[in-house]
Design a protein around this motif. Structure first.
Motif, PDB file in Angstrom:
ATOM      1  N   PHE A 297      50.598  24.308  -6.239  1.00 33.10           N
ATOM      2  CA  PHE A 297      51.204  23.607  -5.118  1.00 33.10           C
ATOM      3  C   PHE A 297      51.803  22.331  -5.681  1.00 33.10           C
ATOM      4  CE2 PHE A 297      50.374  23.748  -0.310  1.00 33.10           C
ATOM      5  CZ  PHE A 297      51.446  22.917   0.003  1.00 33.10           C
ATOM      6  N   SER A 298      53.113  22.279  -5.777  1.00 36.35           N
ATOM      7  CA  SER A 298      53.698  21.094  -6.395  1.00 36.35           C
ATOM      8  C   SER A 298      55.126  20.877  -5.916  1.00 36.35           C
ATOM      9  CB  SER A 298      53.628  21.206  -7.912  1.00 36.35           C
ATOM     10  OG  SER A 298      53.225  19.971  -8.462  1.00 36.35           O
ATOM     11  N   GLY A 299      55.734  19.830  -6.424  1.00 33.98           N
ATOM     12  CA  GLY A 299      57.061  19.470  -5.938  1.00 33.98           C
ATOM     13  C   GLY A 299      58.184  20.056  -6.773  1.00 33.98           C
ATOM     14  N   ASP A 300      59.425  19.803  -6.334  1.00 34.05           N
ATOM     15  CA  ASP A 300      60.578  20.337  -7.052  1.00 34.05           C
ATOM     16  C   ASP A 300      60.732  19.687  -8.422  1.00 34.05           C
ATOM     17  OD1 ASP A 300      61.165  18.202  -5.078  1.00 34.05           O
ATOM     18  OD2 ASP A 300      63.133  18.145  -6.036  1.00 34.05           O
TER      19      ASP A 300
ATOM     20  N   ILE B 161      53.197  30.306  -6.201  1.00 38.00           N
ATOM     21  CA  ILE B 161      53.787  28.986  -6.423  1.00 38.00           C
ATOM     22  C   ILE B 161      54.378  28.486  -5.111  1.00 38.00           C
ATOM     23  CG2 ILE B 161      55.407  27.636  -7.828  1.00 38.00           C
ATOM     24  CD1 ILE B 161      53.564  29.248  -9.625  1.00 38.00           C
ATOM     25  N   ILE B 162      53.850  27.382  -4.630  1.00 36.01           N
ATOM     26  CA  ILE B 162      54.421  26.772  -3.431  1.00 36.01           C
ATOM     27  C   ILE B 162      55.126  25.498  -3.876  1.00 36.01           C
ATOM     28  CG2 ILE B 162      53.931  25.743  -1.176  1.00 36.01           C
ATOM     29  CD1 ILE B 162      51.387  27.578  -1.178  1.00 36.01           C
ATOM     30  N   CYS B 163      56.430  25.488  -3.692  1.00 36.76           N
ATOM     31  CA  CYS B 163      57.214  24.356  -4.186  1.00 36.76           C
ATOM     32  C   CYS B 163      57.792  23.594  -3.008  1.00 36.76           C
ATOM     33  CB  CYS B 163      58.327  24.856  -5.102  1.00 36.76           C
ATOM     34  SG  CYS B 163      59.386  23.529  -5.692  1.00 36.76           S
ATOM     35  N   VAL B 164      57.309  22.394  -2.816  1.00 37.96           N
ATOM     36  CA  VAL B 164      57.854  21.536  -1.773  1.00 37.96           C
ATOM     37  C   VAL B 164      59.091  20.853  -2.338  1.00 37.96           C
ATOM     38  CG1 VAL B 164      57.435  19.468  -0.396  1.00 37.96           C
ATOM     39  CG2 VAL B 164      55.643  21.211  -0.601  1.00 37.96           C
ATOM     40  N   ASN B 165      60.242  21.187  -1.776  1.00 38.51           N
ATOM     41  CA  ASN B 165      61.499  20.628  -2.274  1.00 38.51           C
ATOM     42  C   ASN B 165      61.980  19.540  -1.332  1.00 38.51           C
ATOM     43  OD1 ASN B 165      64.009  20.041  -3.249  1.00 38.51           O
ATOM     44  ND2 ASN B 165      64.838  22.126  -3.080  1.00 38.51           N
TER      45      ASN B 165
END
Lengths: 388, 290, 193
Positions: free
Chosen positions: B100-103, B126-130
């Motif tokens: 779980f992480s950012g762009d 993979i969870i990508c916070v954009n």
């Protein structure tokens, strides 16, 4: 500390003719290493190749990662997954690993890294020897921390010290390093691998208490916190941020001044238990030559010649380079004329000797920037000069 | 929900969060918390063994998620969440491992790890916070910043081509690819559930407003308005060709589930291949032997 | 202590020569033998070499400085390494591939058509084993029994017998040469320790 015998499955008992790189892999497998992640780099690649060949037959995983950043990162993940883990590299790859060596120290993660040193800086001498990462291994990642570093002088010791590195990393929950070099790594010699029941290993310090009471960074009486692995139901958290005993980030000076000293003290205060030296004729010596790894073998030739010439020379071989045998050097400094420190770099460990000698005896460097081992004659000359 | 929780008026996902760490560090109006809620809801609904589920984060605002979710959780270094997760998954294949992480973390500094994990079809979610910028450090331009959008290190507007993350993921080998905005709460939850329930490299991009930096600098509004802004700009196109999913400044956002296919994972391939080549000499690899 | 260099061109099995002799000495002849080799693109050129330092005690200096024995299986390797051979050293060459210079000092030179013999046995790839047999007979640094014991694991299993045959061929040829030598005194020359 719970001692266990090696699993015979990983132990290739018998006499072999191996190079140091292959011996490292055999040492790791004997120590129970079942996860290897790495990236090819001369002169360490043979270790990875040996793992790739051997580990599928002993129930482990080999993965060639996309770079050294990923290799050490994967080690941290796998160690928290419960495995004994190792990677191997050399100069440039070692530099890339520095960031996550810091994370491994901060998370108090047991893992083993072998550095088959070559001449640097930068790409330097990929195929030729050096001992130029001896300070980097201690100081290379940012911030204050301590690690354990061992230096083998032969393929046999690559095997032996790799097992030792695993044991120390488990006992102290700290990254441990086998700091060998191209010469030893690529040199073939006889390596005797004992039967599994003669190989003593240390089991990870597993936490067995109630699930909701687990604190990943609470020091036990021996200063070392207990460990659990992911998947055991503790729902623990660990972070590379400055953290408290629960593993929760606490971003202030107070927490930092508990968190960081612990990382340093747990090694330094146990230094006497960790350090292994080989001393020869140091009692009545006027000159003491301090060396490590392949250089100590070359040194022996020079020392024999010096003794024949009537100079009272003692030797110390640093099997453990970090933590440094500060006390012993201090003690000896009072009694001798000088230390002579040959190493395959332009002067690294010599300055640690100088620090520990505290002005009582000079520490004379015998530099060699890599590409070859010392000419024993150069070491002899330095001894002779120092004895005047 | 347990009866006692109901009496205390607890939110059903509270058991999945480290409530002793709340309040969190995110700005009011930030979308990350919303995504975490959708994620927690997915954990609750999917009924997977939470003891065997781990969450790994890198650095940045979204990197802090691992610290708030009550699973085995590792907060790693910048960009390295994916390889840490890879090591963890391989050490114990029983685990469900979520990154779980950012762009910036996943596609910027960690881009190389991302494409290689996808190439291997590593069994990870993979969870990508954009949020289109580096928020933790103050709103710098990112590999995802749309052309002409303003950032602190692109004060005259961005002129670099941004990544189209679903396309990157698919081209690299991801076997599940979806994109939503943070306000697609149920859609995000469903995608996470699907990803948790399948094997292989699953990638979910969630477009999320950064109220304090990106939105303010680009005058896109604030708070709930902003969540709504992205939501309203979106258009669901399941199965859309990922090549067509570029995001332009203030343009349309194509969302949906684009890829969902079966392909053997890294461990499937390893076991199958080595088993075939080595025969009895191979010890099939399946997890911890203790 | 004895310093030995095996040399030739890449693909002749020169490194293998060092490995087999080193293993034989270390595991089966009760000696200490340290084997080193050149690596990398710089070493991949036309002259390839492996080095052995053999001793009754621990080898302290791992590299050779002035070898007593030089084995050369190519002209280029010979040209490159011959000058470092000791004045009282032993030179072993492939008769067809190396044209030696006029003799220097007290160097004793022996030659064998190792590649031709190997071809006669069915595969030129085993020329190195012919040479090793020859080396074993002429130098007496290592016992032929130890050499044969060292082969498993270092040559492909299915070619083990062929390799042994190649070794024997070279060994017998070497014995014959020694027997034919006119001056029996020097023919028994053993490498200086």
């Amino acid at each position: 500390m719970k001692k266990v015998k090696a699993d015979p499955k990983g132990v290739l008992t018998g006499a072999h003719y191996l190079d140091g790189d292959h011996a490292l892999a055999e040492g790791a497998l004997a120590a129970g290493c079942r996860f290897f992640a790495g990236y090819p780099i001369t002169p360490s690649t043979e270790t990875a190749e040996r793992f790739a060949e051997r580990i599928p037959k002993v129930g482990g995983v080999f993965i060639q990662m996309e770079d050294e950043l990923a290799s050490i990162a994967a080690l941290i993940g796998a160690a928290w997954g419960g495995k004994k883990v190792m990677t191997v590299t050399s100069g440039p790859g070692f530099s890339l690993m520095m960031e996550n060596i810091g994370l491994a120290c901060m998370l108090e993660t047991p893992l083993v890294i072998a550095n088959v040193q070559r001449g640097g800086p930068s790409t330097g001498l990929p195929t030729l020897t050096g001992q130029q990462d001896m300070m980097q291994v201690k100081w290379g990642s940012h911030g204050d921390y301590e690690i354990i570093a061992l230096s083998p002088d032969s393929p046999q010791e690559c095997f032996d010290l790799c097992i030792e590195a695993f044991n120390l990393s488990e006992i102290y929950r700290v990254p441990s390093f086998v700091m060998t070099d191209e010469c030893v790594g690529h040199m073939h010699e006889k390596v005797v691998i004992p039967p599994a029941e003669e190989i003593e290993l240390v089991e990870r310090k597993w936490y067995k208490g109630p699930k909701d009471k687990y604190l990943p960074f609470k020091p036990d009486e021996d200063m070392i916190p207990f460990m659990v692995k992911v998947g055991d139901g503790y729902h623990f958290h660990v972070t590379g941020l400055t953290h408290d005993e629960r593993g929760y980030p606490v971003i202030n000076a107070e927490c930092q001044n508990v968190c960081v000293p612990h990382l340093v003290d747990k090694i330094n205060m146990n230094a006497d238990k960790i350090i292994k030296l080989e001393e020869d004729e140091t009692d009545n010596a006027e000159i003491i030559v301090i060396s490590y790894g392949i250089t100590s073998r070359v040194t022996t030739r020079a020392v024999r010649k010096a003794r024949k010439a009537g100079i009272k020379v003692g030797t110390i071989r640093l099997i453990t380079v970090w933590p440094f045998p500060e006390k012993r050097i201090k003690e000896l400094a009072k009694k001798i004329k000088a230390f002579v420190v040959p190493e395959i770099n332009y002067g690294q460990v010599v300055y640690e000797v100088e620090r520990c000698a505290f002005g009582q005896a000079p520490a004379i460097r015998v530099p060699h920037c890599g590409g070859w081992v010392h000419d024993p004659e150069d070491i002899f000359k330095a001894i002779k000069e120092a004895s005047k | 929900m347990k009866e006692e929780d109901r009496r205390e008026g607890k939110n059903p996902i509270e058991n999945l969060l480290r409530m002793d760490r709340i309040p969190h560090i995110w700005c009011p109006g930030c979308g990350i918390g919303v995504v975490v809620t959708s994620f927690a809801e997915a954990l609750r609904k999917s009924e997977i063994d939470l003891d065997k589920t781990a969450i790994i984060s890198g650095i940045g605002c979204t990197g802090r998620v691992a610290g708030y979710v009550k699973l085995d959780s590792i907060h790693t270094t910048h960009g390295r969440a994916v390889p840490v997760a890879t090591g963890l998954k391989l050490a114990n294949p029983e685990l469900k491992v979520v990154v779980f992480s950012g762009d910036g973390d996943i596609a910027g500094i960690g881009g190389n790890h991302f494409i290689h994990a996808a190439r291997r079809n590593m069994d990870l979610v993979i969870i990508c916070v954009n949020n289109f910028n580096y928020a933790m450090t103050g709103g710098q331009v990112a590999a995802t910043t749309p052309i002409s959008a303003n950032a602190s290190t692109a004060p005259f507007g961005n002129f670099e081509y941004p990544f189209n993350l679903p396309y990157l993921a698919e081209a690299s080998g991801a076997t599940y690819v979806a994109r939503w905005t943070a306000l697609h709460l149920r859609r995000v939850t469903k995608s996470v559930q699907e990803a948790l329930g399948r094997r292989g490299f699953s990638f979910i991009e969630v477009i999320t407003p950064c109220v304090t930096l990106y939105a303010r600098r680009n005058r896109l509004g604030d708070g709930l308005n902003l969540l709504k802004y992205y939501y309203e700009k979106s258009e669901i196109q399941h199965g859309a060709d990922t090549k067509t999913l570029d995001i332009s400044y203030q343009g349309k956002l194509i969302v949906g589930k684009f890829v969902d296919k079966d392909k053997p994972t890294f461990l499937d391939c390893m076991n199958e291949h080595l088993g075939k080549v080595l025969g009895d000499k191979y010890e099939p690899y399946g997890g911890n032997h203790d | 202590m004895t310093e030995i260099r095996f040399s030739g061109f890449g693909g002749q099995g020169i490194i293998r020569c060092g490995l087999i002799a080193g293993k034989a000495l270390s595991l089966f002849d009760n000696k200490q033998a340290t084997m080193t080799q050149s690596f990398g693109p710089e070493a991949r050129g036309s002259a390839c070499s492996s080095q052995l330092v053999v001793s009754d005690d621990r080898v302290l200096y791992p590299y050779i400085s002035a070898p007593e024995i030089l084995v050369s299986m190519s002209q280029e390797a010979y040209d490159k390494y011959e000058p470092e051979l000791r004045e009282d050293g032993l030179l072993l060459i492939d008769k067809d591939l190396v044209k030696p210079k006029p003799p220097r000092g007290k160097i004793k030179s022996y030659s064998i058509p190792s590649t031709r013999f190997a071809e006669e046995l069915g595969n030129r790839i085993i020329a190195n084993l012919v040479m090793l047999g020859f080396f074993t007979a002429i130098t007496r640094v290592v016992s032929p029994e130890a050499m044969k014991k060292a082969l498993p694991g270092l040559v492909p299993e299915r070619f083990l017998e062929l390799n042994k045959k190649a070794f024997d061929k070279g060994y017998e040829y070497g014995k014959k040469i020694l027997a034919e030598e006119k001056k029996p005194k020097t023919s028994k020359q053993k490498v200086k320790k």
